[in-house]
Design an enzyme around this catalytic site. Structure first.
Site, PDB file in Angstrom:
ATOM      1  N   PRO A  11       0.786  -1.228   0.000  1.00  0.00           N
ATOM      2  CA  PRO A  11       0.000   0.000   0.000  1.00  0.00           C
ATOM      3  C   PRO A  11       0.823   1.287   0.000  1.00  0.00           C
ATOM      4  O   PRO A  11       1.830   1.388   0.709  1.00  0.00           O
ATOM      5  CB  PRO A  11      -0.805  -0.083   1.304  1.00  0.00           C
ATOM      6  CG  PRO A  11      -0.862  -1.534   1.616  1.00  0.00           C
ATOM      7  CD  PRO A  11       0.385  -2.148   1.075  1.00  0.00           C
ATOM      8  N   ASN A  12       0.366   2.240  -0.785  1.00  0.00           N
ATOM      9  CA  ASN A  12       0.907   3.609  -0.852  1.00  0.00           C
ATOM     10  C   ASN A  12       2.265   3.717  -1.533  1.00  0.00           C
ATOM     11  O   ASN A  12       2.810   4.812  -1.647  1.00  0.00           O
ATOM     12  CB  ASN A  12       0.970   4.249   0.547  1.00  0.00           C
ATOM     13  CG  ASN A  12      -0.402   4.388   1.161  1.00  0.00           C
ATOM     14  OD1 ASN A  12      -1.308   4.924   0.524  1.00  0.00           O
ATOM     15  ND2 ASN A  12      -0.591   3.868   2.359  1.00  0.00           N
ATOM     16  N   ARG A  19       5.003  11.123  -2.137  1.00  0.00           N
ATOM     17  CA  ARG A  19       4.572  10.759  -0.796  1.00  0.00           C
ATOM     18  C   ARG A  19       5.689  11.042   0.221  1.00  0.00           C
ATOM     19  O   ARG A  19       6.748  10.415   0.178  1.00  0.00           O
ATOM     20  CB  ARG A  19       4.284   9.256  -0.804  1.00  0.00           C
ATOM     21  CG  ARG A  19       3.968   8.692   0.534  1.00  0.00           C
ATOM     22  CD  ARG A  19       4.031   7.178   0.527  1.00  0.00           C
ATOM     23  NE  ARG A  19       3.745   6.681   1.839  1.00  0.00           N
ATOM     24  CZ  ARG A  19       4.013   5.464   2.251  1.00  0.00           C
ATOM     25  NH1 ARG A  19       4.560   4.588   1.424  1.00  0.00           N
ATOM     26  NH2 ARG A  19       3.731   5.094   3.477  1.00  0.00           N
ATOM     27  N   TYR A  24      10.742   9.302   2.142  1.00  0.00           N
ATOM     28  CA  TYR A  24      10.837   8.238   1.138  1.00  0.00           C
ATOM     29  C   TYR A  24      11.549   8.670  -0.139  1.00  0.00           C
ATOM     30  O   TYR A  24      11.722   7.864  -1.057  1.00  0.00           O
ATOM     31  CB  TYR A  24       9.426   7.737   0.793  1.00  0.00           C
ATOM     32  CG  TYR A  24       8.724   7.107   1.986  1.00  0.00           C
ATOM     33  CD1 TYR A  24       9.232   5.965   2.584  1.00  0.00           C
ATOM     34  CD2 TYR A  24       7.573   7.671   2.520  1.00  0.00           C
ATOM     35  CE1 TYR A  24       8.602   5.394   3.693  1.00  0.00           C
ATOM     36  CE2 TYR A  24       6.932   7.113   3.625  1.00  0.00           C
ATOM     37  CZ  TYR A  24       7.460   5.970   4.199  1.00  0.00           C
ATOM     38  OH  TYR A  24       6.841   5.409   5.292  1.00  0.00           O
ATOM     39  N   ASN A  75       7.993  -5.513  -0.635  1.00  0.00           N
ATOM     40  CA  ASN A  75       7.880  -4.427   0.339  1.00  0.00           C
ATOM     41  C   ASN A  75       6.423  -4.391   0.780  1.00  0.00           C
ATOM     42  O   ASN A  75       5.568  -3.858   0.071  1.00  0.00           O
ATOM     43  CB  ASN A  75       8.291  -3.073  -0.255  1.00  0.00           C
ATOM     44  CG  ASN A  75       8.294  -1.971   0.803  1.00  0.00           C
ATOM     45  OD1 ASN A  75       7.742  -2.146   1.882  1.00  0.00           O
ATOM     46  ND2 ASN A  75       8.907  -0.842   0.496  1.00  0.00           N
ATOM     47  N   ALA A  78       2.991  -0.698   5.035  1.00  0.00           N
ATOM     48  CA  ALA A  78       2.386  -0.669   6.375  1.00  0.00           C
ATOM     49  C   ALA A  78       1.843  -2.037   6.798  1.00  0.00           C
ATOM     50  O   ALA A  78       1.688  -2.298   7.998  1.00  0.00           O
ATOM     51  CB  ALA A  78       1.282   0.376   6.414  1.00  0.00           C
ATOM     52  N   GLU A  99      12.247  -9.487   2.117  1.00  0.00           N
ATOM     53  CA  GLU A  99      11.484  -8.274   2.423  1.00  0.00           C
ATOM     54  C   GLU A  99      12.412  -7.064   2.357  1.00  0.00           C
ATOM     55  O   GLU A  99      13.560  -7.134   2.812  1.00  0.00           O
ATOM     56  CB  GLU A  99      10.884  -8.396   3.830  1.00  0.00           C
ATOM     57  CG  GLU A  99      10.098  -7.160   4.270  1.00  0.00           C
ATOM     58  CD  GLU A  99       9.320  -7.400   5.561  1.00  0.00           C
ATOM     59  OE1 GLU A  99       8.735  -8.498   5.729  1.00  0.00           O
ATOM     60  OE2 GLU A  99       9.287  -6.487   6.409  1.00  0.00           O
ATOM     61  N   HIS A 101      12.598  -2.612   2.738  1.00  0.00           N
ATOM     62  CA  HIS A 101      11.996  -1.336   3.110  1.00  0.00           C
ATOM     63  C   HIS A 101      12.941  -0.213   2.716  1.00  0.00           C
ATOM     64  O   HIS A 101      14.170  -0.353   2.857  1.00  0.00           O
ATOM     65  CB  HIS A 101      11.738  -1.267   4.624  1.00  0.00           C
ATOM     66  CG  HIS A 101      10.728  -2.262   5.094  1.00  0.00           C
ATOM     67  ND1 HIS A 101       9.372  -2.045   4.999  1.00  0.00           N
ATOM     68  CD2 HIS A 101      10.874  -3.493   5.634  1.00  0.00           C
ATOM     69  CE1 HIS A 101       8.724  -3.099   5.476  1.00  0.00           C
ATOM     70  NE2 HIS A 101       9.613  -3.997   5.862  1.00  0.00           N
ATOM     71  N   ARG A 108      12.397   4.354  13.185  1.00  0.00           N
ATOM     72  CA  ARG A 108      11.103   5.000  12.988  1.00  0.00           C
ATOM     73  C   ARG A 108      10.256   4.913  14.262  1.00  0.00           C
ATOM     74  O   ARG A 108      10.727   4.475  15.299  1.00  0.00           O
ATOM     75  CB  ARG A 108      10.380   4.344  11.790  1.00  0.00           C
ATOM     76  CG  ARG A 108      11.210   4.283  10.516  1.00  0.00           C
ATOM     77  CD  ARG A 108      10.913   5.307   9.462  1.00  0.00           C
ATOM     78  NE  ARG A 108       9.636   5.920   9.436  1.00  0.00           N
ATOM     79  CZ  ARG A 108       8.721   5.733   8.474  1.00  0.00           C
ATOM     80  NH1 ARG A 108       8.975   4.886   7.478  1.00  0.00           N
ATOM     81  NH2 ARG A 108       7.579   6.393   8.486  1.00  0.00           N
TER      82      ARG A 108
HETATM   83  C1  DQA Z   1       7.999   1.236   4.261  1.00  0.00           C
HETATM   84  C2  DQA Z   1       7.934   1.463   5.768  1.00  0.00           C
HETATM   85  C3  DQA Z   1       6.502   1.313   6.278  1.00  0.00           C
HETATM   86  O1  DQA Z   1       6.463   1.567   7.684  1.00  0.00           O
HETATM   87  C4  DQA Z   1       5.579   2.285   5.595  1.00  0.00           C
HETATM   88  O2  DQA Z   1       4.245   2.053   6.011  1.00  0.00           O
HETATM   89  C5  DQA Z   1       5.696   2.230   4.123  1.00  0.00           C
HETATM   90  C6  DQA Z   1       7.032   2.156   3.528  1.00  0.00           C
HETATM   91  C7  DQA Z   1       9.405   1.478   3.701  1.00  0.00           C
HETATM   92  O3  DQA Z   1       9.661   1.028   2.593  1.00  0.00           O
HETATM   93  O4  DQA Z   1      10.214   2.138   4.346  1.00  0.00           O
HETATM   94  O5  DQA Z   1       4.714   2.347   3.399  1.00  0.00           O
HETATM   95  O6  DQA Z   1       7.669  -0.116   3.992  1.00  0.00           O
END
Ligand code: DQA
Length: 154
Positions: A11-12, A19, A24, A75, A78, A99, A101, A108
């Site tokens: 998501p996102n 964003r 990011y 990835n 959230a 995985e 990030h 964080r």
């Molecule tokens: C993320 C870290 C997550 O906490 C966040 O919700 C994201 C991006 C990262 O790539 O740093 O959407 O996965």
């Protein structure tokens, strides 16, 4: 024989670049995907990418991935911090999943310092911005045996 890999974004991540750029960065997801597909070619991997904002769609993709590809880079965004369903799926995987990030979750907010999915995958790479994906793809390539036949259910 080239191996097949799916890169799955949660998501996102589709709005990367716009964003919270302070966190990011300004690089778009399309640009990350382009780099990762090219790197895949160098590593002998056929990379296909997919982004969804929906938990169930990721569960479905991962389930299909076991029959279709040799490994996944994921990835979960959230969903890492809240999805037991996704963690359950990952624990059932018969192919390696790495995985990634963009940010360092340990640096964080408290709620992001826990990844339910992180304990259910082969390994986690975080904190290197878009390079996390490149490092993750190298790690995945190293985990997939070159001669391994694609797993097909009988
Ligand atoms: C993320 C870290 C997550 O906490 C966040 O919700 C994201 C991006 C990262 O790539 O740093 O959407 O996965």
């Amino acid at each position: 024989m080239a191996r097949d890999v799916w890169v799955l974004h949660g998501p996102n991540l589709g709005i990367l670049g716009r964003r919270e750029p302070r966190l990011y960065g300004k690089v778009s997801l399309a640009s990350i995907d382009r780099v990762i597909v090219e790197l895949g070619q160098e590593l002998g991997l056929n990379v296909a990418t997919f982004q969804t904002n929906h938990e169930g769609a990721l569960v479905d993709r991962l389930t299909v991935a076991m029959d279709e590809v040799d490994g996944c880079l994921l990835n979960p965004a959230a969903l890492s911090h809240g999805s037991l369903a996704l963690a359950d799926t990952l624990r059932s995987m018969t192919i390696p999943v790495v995985e990634v990030h963009l940010t360092n979750l340990y640096a964080r907010e408290r709620d992001r310092q826990i990844s339910l999915t992180g304990g259910a995958v082969a390994g986690v790479i975080m904190g290197f911005g878009p390079a996390s994906y490149e490092l993750g793809l190298h790690a995945l390539a190293a985990m997939i045996a070159p001669a391994k036949a694609r797993r097909k259910r009988t």
